[in-house]
Design a protein around this motif. Sequence first.
Motif, PDB file in Angstrom:
ATOM      1  N   MET A 237       0.850  -1.193   0.000  1.00 57.89           N
ATOM      2  CA  MET A 237       0.000   0.000   0.000  1.00 57.89           C
ATOM      3  C   MET A 237       0.886   1.243   0.000  1.00 57.89           C
ATOM      4  O   MET A 237       2.013   1.219   0.498  1.00 57.89           O
ATOM      5  N   PRO A 238       0.393   2.379  -0.512  1.00 59.62           N
ATOM      6  CA  PRO A 238       1.119   3.632  -0.330  1.00 59.62           C
ATOM      7  C   PRO A 238       1.080   4.041   1.136  1.00 59.62           C
ATOM      8  O   PRO A 238       0.243   3.554   1.915  1.00 59.62           O
ATOM      9  N   ASP A 239       1.987   4.931   1.536  1.00 63.43           N
ATOM     10  CA  ASP A 239       2.041   5.358   2.941  1.00 63.43           C
ATOM     11  C   ASP A 239       0.801   6.140   3.349  1.00 63.43           C
ATOM     12  O   ASP A 239       0.324   6.014   4.483  1.00 63.43           O
ATOM     13  N   LYS A 240       0.274   6.941   2.428  1.00 62.96           N
ATOM     14  CA  LYS A 240      -0.907   7.772   2.711  1.00 62.96           C
ATOM     15  C   LYS A 240      -1.915   7.600   1.582  1.00 62.96           C
ATOM     16  O   LYS A 240      -1.585   7.123   0.494  1.00 62.96           O
ATOM     17  N   ASN A 241      -3.151   8.031   1.836  1.00 63.76           N
ATOM     18  CA  ASN A 241      -4.165   7.928   0.799  1.00 63.76           C
ATOM     19  C   ASN A 241      -4.047   9.086  -0.198  1.00 63.76           C
ATOM     20  O   ASN A 241      -3.097   9.877  -0.146  1.00 63.76           O
ATOM     21  N   PHE A 242      -5.019   9.208  -1.090  1.00 65.06           N
ATOM     22  CA  PHE A 242      -4.964  10.186  -2.179  1.00 65.06           C
ATOM     23  C   PHE A 242      -4.812  11.610  -1.659  1.00 65.06           C
ATOM     24  O   PHE A 242      -4.175  12.446  -2.291  1.00 65.06           O
ATOM     25  N   ARG A 243      -5.385  11.911  -0.499  1.00 67.65           N
ATOM     26  CA  ARG A 243      -5.323  13.265   0.070  1.00 67.65           C
ATOM     27  C   ARG A 243      -4.254  13.390   1.152  1.00 67.65           C
ATOM     28  O   ARG A 243      -4.292  14.290   1.980  1.00 67.65           O
ATOM     29  N   GLU A 244      -3.304  12.459   1.114  1.00 64.69           N
ATOM     30  CA  GLU A 244      -2.181  12.482   2.058  1.00 64.69           C
ATOM     31  C   GLU A 244      -2.640  12.324   3.505  1.00 64.69           C
ATOM     32  O   GLU A 244      -2.031  12.864   4.427  1.00 64.69           O
ATOM     33  N   ASP A 245      -3.733  11.580   3.716  1.00 69.95           N
ATOM     34  CA  ASP A 245      -4.238  11.277   5.058  1.00 69.95           C
ATOM     35  C   ASP A 245      -3.996   9.798   5.354  1.00 69.95           C
ATOM     36  O   ASP A 245      -3.621   9.016   4.480  1.00 69.95           O
ATOM     37  N   GLU A 246      -4.286   9.409   6.594  1.00 68.10           N
ATOM     38  CA  GLU A 246      -4.241   7.994   6.947  1.00 68.10           C
ATOM     39  C   GLU A 246      -5.405   7.271   6.258  1.00 68.10           C
ATOM     40  O   GLU A 246      -6.476   7.845   6.044  1.00 68.10           O
ATOM     41  N   PHE A 247      -5.209   6.015   5.918  1.00 70.86           N
ATOM     42  CA  PHE A 247      -6.260   5.252   5.252  1.00 70.86           C
ATOM     43  C   PHE A 247      -7.418   4.970   6.206  1.00 70.86           C
ATOM     44  O   PHE A 247      -7.225   4.639   7.374  1.00 70.86           O
ATOM     45  N   ARG A 248      -8.629   5.090   5.670  1.00 75.30           N
ATOM     46  CA  ARG A 248      -9.842   4.749   6.404  1.00 75.30           C
ATOM     47  C   ARG A 248     -10.586   3.594   5.730  1.00 75.30           C
ATOM     48  O   ARG A 248     -11.290   2.847   6.385  1.00 75.30           O
ATOM     49  N   THR A 249     -10.442   3.483   4.412  1.00 73.50           N
ATOM     50  CA  THR A 249     -11.151   2.448   3.649  1.00 73.50           C
ATOM     51  C   THR A 249     -10.189   1.477   2.985  1.00 73.50           C
ATOM     52  O   THR A 249     -10.377   0.272   3.044  1.00 73.50           O
ATOM     53  N   GLY A 250      -9.158   1.996   2.319  1.00 72.62           N
ATOM     54  CA  GLY A 250      -8.153   1.115   1.741  1.00 72.62           C
ATOM     55  C   GLY A 250      -7.982   1.265   0.255  1.00 72.62           C
ATOM     56  O   GLY A 250      -8.401   2.263  -0.352  1.00 72.62           O
ATOM     57  N   VAL A 251      -7.378   0.264  -0.361  1.00 80.53           N
ATOM     58  CA  VAL A 251      -7.013   0.281  -1.776  1.00 80.53           C
ATOM     59  C   VAL A 251      -7.517  -1.005  -2.440  1.00 80.53           C
ATOM     60  O   VAL A 251      -7.450  -2.086  -1.856  1.00 80.53           O
ATOM     61  N   ILE A 252      -8.005  -0.871  -3.666  1.00 82.30           N
ATOM     62  CA  ILE A 252      -8.455  -2.021  -4.445  1.00 82.30           C
ATOM     63  C   ILE A 252      -7.657  -2.075  -5.740  1.00 82.30           C
ATOM     64  O   ILE A 252      -7.546  -1.062  -6.441  1.00 82.30           O
ATOM     65  N   ALA A 253      -7.075  -3.226  -6.065  1.00 80.65           N
ATOM     66  CA  ALA A 253      -6.446  -3.425  -7.364  1.00 80.65           C
ATOM     67  C   ALA A 253      -7.550  -3.658  -8.385  1.00 80.65           C
ATOM     68  O   ALA A 253      -8.421  -4.499  -8.187  1.00 80.65           O
ATOM     69  N   GLU A 261       2.430  -7.233 -16.556  1.00 82.29           N
ATOM     70  CA  GLU A 261       3.543  -6.430 -16.039  1.00 82.29           C
ATOM     71  C   GLU A 261       3.119  -5.189 -15.267  1.00 82.29           C
ATOM     72  O   GLU A 261       3.854  -4.714 -14.403  1.00 82.29           O
ATOM     73  N   ILE A 262       1.942  -4.625 -15.582  1.00 82.43           N
ATOM     74  CA  ILE A 262       1.477  -3.411 -14.915  1.00 82.43           C
ATOM     75  C   ILE A 262       0.111  -3.667 -14.290  1.00 82.43           C
ATOM     76  O   ILE A 262      -0.801  -4.194 -14.934  1.00 82.43           O
ATOM     77  N   ILE A 263      -0.032  -3.278 -13.017  1.00 81.23           N
ATOM     78  CA  ILE A 263      -1.288  -3.381 -12.274  1.00 81.23           C
ATOM     79  C   ILE A 263      -1.706  -1.973 -11.869  1.00 81.23           C
ATOM     80  O   ILE A 263      -0.856  -1.161 -11.488  1.00 81.23           O
ATOM     81  N   TYR A 264      -2.993  -1.656 -11.967  1.00 83.63           N
ATOM     82  CA  TYR A 264      -3.441  -0.360 -11.445  1.00 83.63           C
ATOM     83  C   TYR A 264      -4.583  -0.579 -10.465  1.00 83.63           C
ATOM     84  O   TYR A 264      -5.222  -1.635 -10.436  1.00 83.63           O
ATOM     85  N   GLY A 265      -4.827   0.429  -9.646  1.00 78.60           N
ATOM     86  CA  GLY A 265      -5.896   0.325  -8.655  1.00 78.60           C
ATOM     87  C   GLY A 265      -6.375   1.689  -8.218  1.00 78.60           C
ATOM     88  O   GLY A 265      -5.997   2.718  -8.782  1.00 78.60           O
ATOM     89  N   THR A 266      -7.224   1.688  -7.185  1.00 80.18           N
ATOM     90  CA  THR A 266      -7.793   2.927  -6.682  1.00 80.18           C
ATOM     91  C   THR A 266      -7.699   2.999  -5.167  1.00 80.18           C
ATOM     92  O   THR A 266      -7.884   2.001  -4.471  1.00 80.18           O
ATOM     93  N   SER A 267      -7.418   4.210  -4.699  1.00 78.59           N
ATOM     94  CA  SER A 267      -7.493   4.507  -3.273  1.00 78.59           C
ATOM     95  C   SER A 267      -8.956   4.772  -2.972  1.00 78.59           C
ATOM     96  O   SER A 267      -9.476   5.841  -3.281  1.00 78.59           O
ATOM     97  N   TRP A 268      -9.634   3.793  -2.395  1.00 79.38           N
ATOM     98  CA  TRP A 268     -11.094   3.793  -2.320  1.00 79.38           C
ATOM     99  C   TRP A 268     -11.583   4.531  -1.078  1.00 79.38           C
ATOM    100  O   TRP A 268     -12.269   3.988  -0.228  1.00 79.38           O
ATOM    101  N   GLU A 269     -11.242   5.814  -0.979  1.00 80.94           N
ATOM    102  CA  GLU A 269     -11.576   6.624   0.198  1.00 80.94           C
ATOM    103  C   GLU A 269     -12.710   7.586  -0.147  1.00 80.94           C
ATOM    104  O   GLU A 269     -12.483   8.570  -0.869  1.00 80.94           O
ATOM    105  N   ASN A 270     -13.897   7.327   0.343  1.00 79.79           N
ATOM    106  CA  ASN A 270     -15.052   8.173   0.039  1.00 79.79           C
ATOM    107  C   ASN A 270     -15.183   8.333  -1.469  1.00 79.79           C
ATOM    108  O   ASN A 270     -15.286   7.364  -2.197  1.00 79.79           O
ATOM    109  N   TYR A 271     -15.126   9.593  -1.960  1.00 79.21           N
ATOM    110  CA  TYR A 271     -15.253   9.830  -3.390  1.00 79.21           C
ATOM    111  C   TYR A 271     -13.940  10.294  -4.006  1.00 79.21           C
ATOM    112  O   TYR A 271     -13.922  11.018  -4.994  1.00 79.21           O
ATOM    113  N   ASP A 272     -12.829   9.871  -3.442  1.00 78.51           N
ATOM    114  CA  ASP A 272     -11.532  10.313  -3.944  1.00 78.51           C
ATOM    115  C   ASP A 272     -11.111   9.549  -5.191  1.00 78.51           C
ATOM    116  O   ASP A 272     -10.666  10.130  -6.165  1.00 78.51           O
TER     117      ASP A 272
END
Length: 465
Positions: A237-253, A261-272
Amino acid sequence: MNLSQVTCTFLGEGNEPFVIQVEASPAAYEIAPGASWLNAEKSPDGKTITVTVEDNDTASERSTSISVTAGLASEEIEVIQLAKDNMFARFRYTNTFSQGIAVMSPSGRYVGGYVATIGDDDSWLRAPTIIDLETGEEKQFGPFPESLYYLTQAKAITDNGLLFINDGLNGGQIAIDLTGEVIIPEAPSGHQFKPEIEATSADGKYWIGAGMDKKASEGGLYRPLLWTDGVPTELPMPDKNFREDEFRTGVIARGISANGEIIYGTSWENYDFGMLYWKNNGANTEKPQWVGKDVREVGTVKRTREDGTEYDYTCVNGIICQAWNTQVSPSGKWIAGRYRKEFDPETKQEIETEEYAAFYNTETEKTVIVEDYGASGGKFVTDDGIAFITLGTFGVSVGKVYDLNTGTDLGDTADWINKQYGITIPTGYITYIAQDGKAVLGVSATQSTGGRNSTHWYIAPPLEK
C-alpha cells in the motif's frame, strides 16, 4: 413530434422487433417505410411504432429510413442493417447474457457472463455462460439455484476460459472453467472475508483484486491482492491515501495489463478514487506510484463550517478512476484515467471541479491531458496511443477516439469502427481492444419499453466457413 429513437441498427439476421415511443401533435400520424425489407407498424393507440426487418441476404450493409408525419411536423428514423457476416468482422450484442453485461478475455478469445432464468418453483436460476469468439461455440453451465450461488456480476475471464463471477450469497466469487469445474478463490492468510478478482493477465498466471483483512469496526481495510498461479499475496500500500491522510477504507487493485507487467488500482476513500499503479515483480513488487504523478498537485485550502469557523482541507489535482478494470493497454505502456482539478495552485483557492480525459505513459512517466471535449474521461488506450474517451462524467453513451501521438480527433466511436472494420455500429463507446486489434468490447445505450439500458457488444473476426 418526439421519438424515443431516430436511428436504429439491426444485425444481419435473427433480429427481434424494435419498439420506438412516439409523442405527436396532432396525435394522428402517418408512417412510410423506405424499403421492402423493412416493416413499421403503429400500435392501436399510436404511442409506439414497432420496427422489424427481414434477414439481410446481400453481401453488404444496407440502410433506409422511415418517414413519420403528423400535420406539418415530420421526422426521419434512420435504419441500418449489417450484413450477416462482414468479411472483416462480426458485430454482436451480448443479449445472451443477463442485462447484456459481459466481460472479454485479454486477447479476445472469450466473452463470458451468466444467463438468468426462472425455475419451476419460481426462484431464479443462473447459468455461467462462455462464448468462444474463434469458433462461435457457446458453453453454458448449471444452472445454479440462488441457494447455492447467487451470481450477480461477471468480473473477468482469462484466455484459458476461466470465468470469475461475484457470489452475492456466500461473498467473494466463484470461478468456473471450460469443463464446468467450480473454484472458489482464496484470500491470503489472516483475512476474514472472501476476496474478489477484478481482472487477470491473458495467460491466467496473475489475478488481481481485493479483500478486506478484518471487520471495518475493528479497523479493517480493503487490501489490494495479487494471485500468482492461484496463490494470493497482498500488494504493498502507499504510505498515505490520495489526500495524504491515513487510510480509512483502503485500496483495491482494479486492472492488469494482458502481459501481467502493470497493475493499477484505486485509493477507495469516500469519493476520492485516486489512481495508482504497481510494476508487477511478484513477491518483490514495490510500493505503488500515483498515476499521473507528473501532473499531481496537493494543496491546503480553507473551508467554512456551518457555524462560520474555518478548517483546513486537502485538495488534489490528479488522476482518478472508479471501478473500471480495462483501463490499461495490453503491454502496460499506457493507463487511461480522468484528470480532476480541484484547486488553483497559484492562489491556493478551491475551484469548481474540472474533469478531463487523461492518459499516463508508464515508460516515459508523462501524462497527456485531453481538454478538447470538456468534461470527459479516459476509458481505454491502445499500446500505440489511440485513446478512447467518454463524454461527460456519468451515464455516458457517446465515445470519442483521439490520437495521443498527434493530438488529433479521430471522430466518434462509430466513425472509427466503420473506418477500421467496415461496419456500422450504434452510438456508444469502447471499453477494450485486444492487442492485435481483432476483438473489441464496447457499450451502447439501448431503448425499450422498459426504459434506457446500457448493453455490451463485441466485434470479433468472421468465423471460418
